[in-house]
Design a protein around this motif. Structure first.
Motif, short mmCIF file in Angstrom:
data_model
loop_
_atom_site.label_atom_id
_atom_site.label_comp_id
_atom_site.label_asym_id
_atom_site.label_seq_id
_atom_site.Cartn_x
_atom_site.Cartn_y
_atom_site.Cartn_z
N SER A 35 0.69 -1.21 0.20
CA SER A 35 -0.38 -0.04 -0.12
C SER A 35 0.57 1.34 0.29
CB SER A 35 -1.12 0.12 1.28
OG SER A 35 -2.06 0.61 1.33
N TYR A 38 2.40 2.25 -3.28
CA TYR A 38 1.93 2.57 -4.61
C TYR A 38 1.17 3.74 -4.35
CZ TYR A 38 3.04 -2.05 -7.01
OH TYR A 38 3.49 -2.49 -7.67
N ASP A 105 -7.02 -5.19 -4.80
CA ASP A 105 -6.25 -4.46 -6.07
C ASP A 105 -5.94 -3.46 -6.01
OD1 ASP A 105 -5.59 -5.61 -8.40
OD2 ASP A 105 -6.61 -3.93 -9.12
N GLN A 106 -7.05 -2.27 -5.83
CA GLN A 106 -6.82 -1.08 -5.79
C GLN A 106 -6.02 -0.28 -4.81
OE1 GLN A 106 -8.58 1.64 -7.73
NE2 GLN A 106 -7.64 0.20 -9.09
N ARG A 109 -3.03 -3.36 -4.83
CA ARG A 109 -2.22 -4.53 -6.28
C ARG A 109 -2.19 -5.23 -5.92
NH1 ARG A 109 -3.87 0.58 -6.16
NH2 ARG A 109 -2.96 2.44 -7.41
N SER A 110 -2.97 -6.10 -5.77
CA SER A 110 -3.32 -7.36 -5.48
C SER A 110 -4.95 -7.57 -5.20
CB SER A 110 -1.97 -8.43 -4.71
OG SER A 110 -2.70 -9.74 -4.07
N SER A 207 -11.52 -4.03 -10.96
CA SER A 207 -10.70 -3.25 -11.37
C SER A 207 -10.20 -2.39 -11.94
CB SER A 207 -9.19 -3.65 -10.06
OG SER A 207 -8.74 -2.27 -9.37
N TYR A 209 -7.73 0.49 -14.08
CA TYR A 209 -7.05 1.14 -14.23
C TYR A 209 -6.91 2.53 -16.42
CZ TYR A 209 -4.95 -1.01 -10.47
OH TYR A 209 -4.80 -1.51 -8.85
N MET A 214 -0.68 2.10 -15.24
CA MET A 214 -0.82 0.66 -14.55
C MET A 214 0.12 0.37 -14.10
SD MET A 214 -3.39 -1.34 -16.57
CE MET A 214 -2.39 -2.51 -16.39
N PRO A 215 0.59 -0.73 -12.83
CA PRO A 215 1.84 -1.02 -12.55
C PRO A 215 1.83 -2.16 -13.47
CG PRO A 215 0.14 -1.05 -10.66
CD PRO A 215 -0.33 -0.77 -11.35
N HIS A 218 0.51 -5.81 -13.32
CA HIS A 218 -0.92 -5.66 -14.13
C HIS A 218 -1.11 -5.42 -15.89
CE1 HIS A 218 -2.81 -6.80 -10.72
NE2 HIS A 218 -2.93 -5.14 -10.17
#
Length: 227
Positions: A35, A38, A105-106, A109-110, A207, A209, A214-215, A218
């Motif tokens: 968290s 990102y 995910d938001q 990121r998972s 989710s 983006y 995007m990361p 993803h």
């Protein structure tokens, strides 16, 4: 969060419980690191959708589910909107936990931290019932206990609780015919972040983006990523 061992659990159950708690603590630590990692991502999706007017959000539980034909039309409408705004869905499992997976995910990121997200939201429901009880047409304790079970579908009340718990403005790009965009804001504080979800009305959450924001984990591998 405490775990209760029932049915006269002995020493072996205590060891199992301790190991489970250690695993949960490890998950929370990893989630916290992700968290923070990102937290400084730019608001690419917000910029892309800045010209949309949002509809007011009214928390409500799930009471209506569309027919197959209506759901199919809604899904096509959602895909068209995603394509029109150049957005990409990170698809999460449709196992009854999709709202919590998409929020995970938001946030981290998972989608894998959905159990922790659900626990945090249910804790919010229990501790601040005066915010949400009026929107729940059943015994409130029964409602939040039901929401604590894996596989129980999240609703617009849990979305409001998530906005309050995570100090986030939750933005839904929807498949509703007359409502393209819904914002859910914290009730007692200014939002500190934005979480972006697609909502196939009453069926599924994902989710979303903008591709450039995007990361890396993803990013889709296909050349033509819109569908």
């Amino acid at each position: 969060m405490a775990y209760v061992v029932q049915n006269g659990a002995g020493p072996s159950a205590s060891v199992s419980l301790s190991n489970h708690k250690d695993d949960t603590d490890d998950d929370r630590m990893i989630a916290a690191v992700l968290s923070e990692e990102y937290a400084n991502l730019d608001n690419a999706v917000a910029r892309r959708l800045s010209n949309l007017s949002s509809m007011p959000h009214v928390p409500r539980i799930n009471t209506f589910f569309p027919s197959f034909s209506d759901a199919s039309l809604d899904h096509q409408r959602l895909i068209q909107r995603l394509n029109a705004y150049g957005l990409y869905e990170v698809k999460v499992s449709g196992d009854g936990n999709c709202q919590f997976r998409a929020l995970s995910d938001q946030l981290y990121r998972s989608p894998d931290y959905h159990k922790n997200v659900r626990k945090d939201i249910v804790k919010q429901l229990k501790e601040f019932r005066y915010y949400y009880e009026g929107y729940v047409p059943m015994k409130y304790k029964r409602y939040y206990k039901k929401m604590g079970k894996s596989g129980e579908w999240g609703d617009h009340v849990t979305l409001q609780a998530a906005a309050d718990k995570f100090q986030a403005k939750i933005c839904l790009l929807t498949s509703f015919r007359d409502t393209c965009f819904i914002e859910i804001v914290p009730q007692s504080q200014a939002p500190q972040r934005e979480l972006w979800l697609s909502f196939w009305s009453e069926v599924h959450y994902n989710s979303i983006y903008e591709l450039r924001g995007m990361p890396m984990q993803h990013k889709p591998r296909k050349k033509h990523w819109l569908f």
